[in-house]
Write a protein that holds these residues in place. Sequence first.
Motif, PDB file in Angstrom:
ATOM      1  N   GLY A 221       0.831  -1.194   0.000  1.00 47.73           N
ATOM      2  CA  GLY A 221       0.000   0.000   0.000  1.00 47.73           C
ATOM      3  C   GLY A 221       0.868   1.246   0.000  1.00 47.73           C
ATOM      4  N   PRO A 222       0.396   2.346  -0.614  1.00 44.83           N
ATOM      5  CA  PRO A 222       1.183   3.579  -0.673  1.00 44.83           C
ATOM      6  C   PRO A 222       1.385   4.179   0.712  1.00 44.83           C
ATOM      7  N   LYS A 223       2.568   4.749   0.908  1.00 43.92           N
ATOM      8  CA  LYS A 223       2.900   5.299   2.225  1.00 43.92           C
ATOM      9  C   LYS A 223       2.819   6.818   2.279  1.00 43.92           C
ATOM     10  N   ASP A 224       2.607   7.478   1.120  1.00 46.68           N
ATOM     11  CA  ASP A 224       2.467   8.936   1.117  1.00 46.68           C
ATOM     12  C   ASP A 224       1.652   9.357  -0.106  1.00 46.68           C
ATOM     13  N   LYS A 225       1.431  10.662  -0.222  1.00 50.22           N
ATOM     14  CA  LYS A 225       0.596  11.196  -1.295  1.00 50.22           C
ATOM     15  C   LYS A 225       1.204  10.950  -2.679  1.00 50.22           C
ATOM     16  N   VAL A 226       2.533  11.025  -2.781  1.00 54.17           N
ATOM     17  CA  VAL A 226       3.181  10.796  -4.070  1.00 54.17           C
ATOM     18  C   VAL A 226       2.972   9.352  -4.515  1.00 54.17           C
ATOM     19  N   GLU A 227       3.132   8.417  -3.607  1.00 57.18           N
ATOM     20  CA  GLU A 227       2.909   7.014  -3.953  1.00 57.18           C
ATOM     21  C   GLU A 227       1.443   6.762  -4.293  1.00 57.18           C
ATOM     22  N   GLU A 228       0.531   7.429  -3.608  1.00 53.89           N
ATOM     23  CA  GLU A 228      -0.886   7.299  -3.948  1.00 53.89           C
ATOM     24  C   GLU A 228      -1.131   7.752  -5.383  1.00 53.89           C
ATOM     25  N   LEU A 229      -0.492   8.859  -5.761  1.00 45.72           N
ATOM     26  CA  LEU A 229      -0.659   9.379  -7.117  1.00 45.72           C
ATOM     27  C   LEU A 229      -0.019   8.444  -8.138  1.00 45.72           C
ATOM     28  N   ARG A 230       1.134   7.895  -7.791  1.00 50.74           N
ATOM     29  CA  ARG A 230       1.787   6.934  -8.696  1.00 50.74           C
ATOM     30  C   ARG A 230       0.903   5.712  -8.943  1.00 50.74           C
ATOM     31  N   VAL A 231       0.293   5.199  -7.891  1.00 51.73           N
ATOM     32  CA  VAL A 231      -0.586   4.029  -8.021  1.00 51.73           C
ATOM     33  C   VAL A 231      -1.803   4.376  -8.884  1.00 51.73           C
ATOM     34  N   ALA A 232      -2.376   5.561  -8.651  1.00 54.48           N
ATOM     35  CA  ALA A 232      -3.540   5.979  -9.437  1.00 54.48           C
ATOM     36  C   ALA A 232      -3.169   6.089 -10.918  1.00 54.48           C
ATOM     37  N   LEU A 233      -1.987   6.626 -11.201  1.00 53.65           N
ATOM     38  CA  LEU A 233      -1.526   6.756 -12.587  1.00 53.65           C
ATOM     39  C   LEU A 233      -1.249   5.386 -13.209  1.00 53.65           C
ATOM     40  N   TYR A 234      -0.647   4.496 -12.435  1.00 52.07           N
ATOM     41  CA  TYR A 234      -0.350   3.135 -12.907  1.00 52.07           C
ATOM     42  C   TYR A 234      -1.631   2.428 -13.352  1.00 52.07           C
ATOM     43  N   HIS A 235      -2.658   2.498 -12.514  1.00 53.88           N
ATOM     44  CA  HIS A 235      -3.925   1.845 -12.865  1.00 53.88           C
ATOM     45  C   HIS A 235      -4.613   2.559 -14.029  1.00 53.88           C
ATOM     46  N   ALA A 236      -4.561   3.879 -14.032  1.00 53.39           N
ATOM     47  CA  ALA A 236      -5.226   4.641 -15.095  1.00 53.39           C
ATOM     48  C   ALA A 236      -4.623   4.332 -16.460  1.00 53.39           C
ATOM     49  N   ILE A 237      -3.299   4.235 -16.521  1.00 50.61           N
ATOM     50  CA  ILE A 237      -2.630   3.959 -17.797  1.00 50.61           C
ATOM     51  C   ILE A 237      -2.909   2.528 -18.249  1.00 50.61           C
ATOM     52  N   ASN A 238      -2.795   1.572 -17.342  1.00 54.47           N
ATOM     53  CA  ASN A 238      -3.049   0.184 -17.725  1.00 54.47           C
ATOM     54  C   ASN A 238      -4.513  -0.046 -18.088  1.00 54.47           C
ATOM     55  N   ASP A 239      -5.416   0.712 -17.485  1.00 54.84           N
ATOM     56  CA  ASP A 239      -6.840   0.577 -17.812  1.00 54.84           C
ATOM     57  C   ASP A 239      -7.156   1.042 -19.232  1.00 54.84           C
ATOM     58  N   LEU A 240      -6.233   1.750 -19.871  1.00 53.33           N
ATOM     59  CA  LEU A 240      -6.448   2.192 -21.248  1.00 53.33           C
ATOM     60  C   LEU A 240      -6.426   1.017 -22.231  1.00 53.33           C
ATOM     61  N   GLY A 241      -5.849  -0.123 -21.802  1.00 56.44           N
ATOM     62  CA  GLY A 241      -5.855  -1.317 -22.633  1.00 56.44           C
ATOM     63  C   GLY A 241      -4.902  -1.273 -23.819  1.00 56.44           C
ATOM     64  N   ILE A 242      -3.964  -0.350 -23.829  1.00 60.17           N
ATOM     65  CA  ILE A 242      -3.034  -0.218 -24.961  1.00 60.17           C
ATOM     66  C   ILE A 242      -2.201  -1.485 -25.126  1.00 60.17           C
ATOM     67  N   GLY A 243      -1.632  -1.965 -24.030  1.00 59.06           N
ATOM     68  CA  GLY A 243      -0.948  -3.253 -24.032  1.00 59.06           C
ATOM     69  C   GLY A 243       0.403  -3.261 -24.716  1.00 59.06           C
ATOM     70  N   ALA A 244       1.026  -4.426 -24.710  1.00 58.45           N
ATOM     71  CA  ALA A 244       2.362  -4.603 -25.294  1.00 58.45           C
ATOM     72  C   ALA A 244       2.345  -4.251 -26.774  1.00 58.45           C
ATOM     73  N   GLN A 245       3.275  -3.391 -27.161  1.00 59.85           N
ATOM     74  CA  GLN A 245       3.438  -2.973 -28.559  1.00 59.85           C
ATOM     75  C   GLN A 245       2.175  -2.338 -29.139  1.00 59.85           C
ATOM     76  N   GLY A 246       1.255  -1.917 -28.256  1.00 57.70           N
ATOM     77  CA  GLY A 246       0.020  -1.297 -28.715  1.00 57.70           C
ATOM     78  C   GLY A 246      -0.995  -2.269 -29.266  1.00 57.70           C
ATOM     79  N   LEU A 247      -0.802  -3.568 -28.993  1.00 60.12           N
ATOM     80  CA  LEU A 247      -1.678  -4.596 -29.546  1.00 60.12           C
ATOM     81  C   LEU A 247      -2.946  -4.803 -28.720  1.00 60.12           C
ATOM     82  N   GLY A 248      -3.026  -4.123 -27.573  1.00 65.42           N
ATOM     83  CA  GLY A 248      -4.132  -4.344 -26.654  1.00 65.42           C
ATOM     84  C   GLY A 248      -3.745  -5.371 -25.614  1.00 65.42           C
ATOM     85  N   GLY A 249      -4.072  -5.100 -24.357  1.00 61.95           N
ATOM     86  CA  GLY A 249      -3.720  -6.048 -23.307  1.00 61.95           C
ATOM     87  C   GLY A 249      -3.783  -5.435 -21.933  1.00 61.95           C
ATOM     88  N   LEU A 250      -3.368  -6.215 -20.957  1.00 60.36           N
ATOM     89  CA  LEU A 250      -3.509  -5.824 -19.557  1.00 60.36           C
ATOM     90  C   LEU A 250      -2.392  -4.916 -19.058  1.00 60.36           C
TER      91      LEU A 250
END
Length: 504
Positions: A221-250
């Motif tokens: 779990g994130p220990k500060d506000k910066v880590e919270e923002l990093r986690v939110a960005l990590y999930h937001a980007i992966n949720d776009l479904g772009i995936g490896a080489q732009g082929l779509g994926g997790l």
Amino acid sequence: MTTIKKKDFVDSIAESLQHISYYHPLDFVKAMHAAYLREENPAAKDAIGQILINSKMAAVGKRPICQDTGIVNVFLKVGKNCQFDCSESLQELVDEGVRLAYGHPENPLRASVVKSPATNRLNTKDNSPAIVYTEIVEGNGIDISIAAKGGGSENKTKLAMLNPNDSIVDWVKKVVPTMGAGWCPPGIISLGVGGTADKAMVLAKEGLMAAVDMPEILARGPKDKVEELRVALYHAINDLGIGAQGLGGLTTVVDVKLAEYPTHAASLPVALIPNCAATRHTHFHLDGSGPAEFPRPDITQWPDISLAAGDKVKRVHLNNITKEEIATWQTGETLLLNGKILTGRDAAHKRIKGLLDAGEPLPAGVDFNGRFIYYVGPVDPVGTEVVGPAGPTTSTRMDKFTDMMLEEAGLFGMIGKSERGDETIESIKKNKAVYLMAVGGAAYLVSKAIKKSRVVAFADLGMEAIYEFEVEDMPVTVAVDARGEAIHKTGPTFWQEHIRQMKR
């Protein structure tokens, strides 16, 4: 006062660049393997698998992970109680190390740096000068962070001067899809927030050199506000479904970095820089006792992956190929190419256009009619190699030449990486041609499929010359088929919705 010897510094720069040319950071390898294990899209899983196989092959063979061996970025934190035994500037010392590394006879690295970029764009031939940032700090030694940054990912850098109350997450969600796949995901995205526009860029660039720690943060779990923002960005980007080489994926990113700096009350500068699947960096310290040491990593830590031929893998022979056969290929299908192909990228296409516009013939031996072109600038071979690492370059840069190559030169197909533009897709459809995607970040693996190589034109262009390759079972994915269906459009759209359904 500590004295740093010139030779120790220069040799350490050179050795570090050789080291990172063929050794991925192990934390990145482990993160990529975790992404491979959880990936559900077969095409994306295959792409990550190729990247990991290539990584291990490069580590064992001590040859570059990617043919684009990068522009050198160096961060120097110089202790105020140390000095050098020479009069050269730090820039001159770093550049001497770069020249040694890139001209190494046993592992020559591709020289990609050009001078006079706004005018003549002449290759410096030795990959110098490096980009050097220097900071004076407390201490008796020098801390050095060094990376070799590929052009495909560097070209996707973004900057915004947001309003103070704007959402950084919303901006990132909006801008990442515009980057396409030329930065060769999965990789790392780093953000610099604050300062001024230039400071934000430097923060983002330095952040790319930090170790992958997102798995640890997610576990505890994130220990500060910066880590919270990093986690939110990590999930937001992966949720776009772009995936490896732009082929779509997790998995689109394995980590997101973020660094802050105080800024003006009216400002919110945000810089975003991606690192590709050929992430290359290392860190070392000089204390005057000698050059830095770079131990060989434990190769057993790399995963053993075998890409078995599945139902959708088709072996094809390109010599005398017909458009009728090409019309049977479907997006997402894996092909194993056999036969002769020509190569060419930016500079070669520009010359071809000049000749055709002037009504002049192409050079002897250059006939694209009924042929396939591979967008590549290979590394020079060593020993018994036919060619050095030879992965694809970003195809989008050749979009403006596609009509010419298909309609005037008679080309049947193209091989490269990343997506094609809408007009290019229409041209492919109109001409019943095809666009195939090789995996960016698998250059050494691809080179092993090249059994013969010769320069056929424009030898003065070096790695941008036109080669003829003879390939055996070169793996590619059909990215745009003869009907104009483009996997870089359909793949992310499908997987974005699939991820949304998974999280309901």
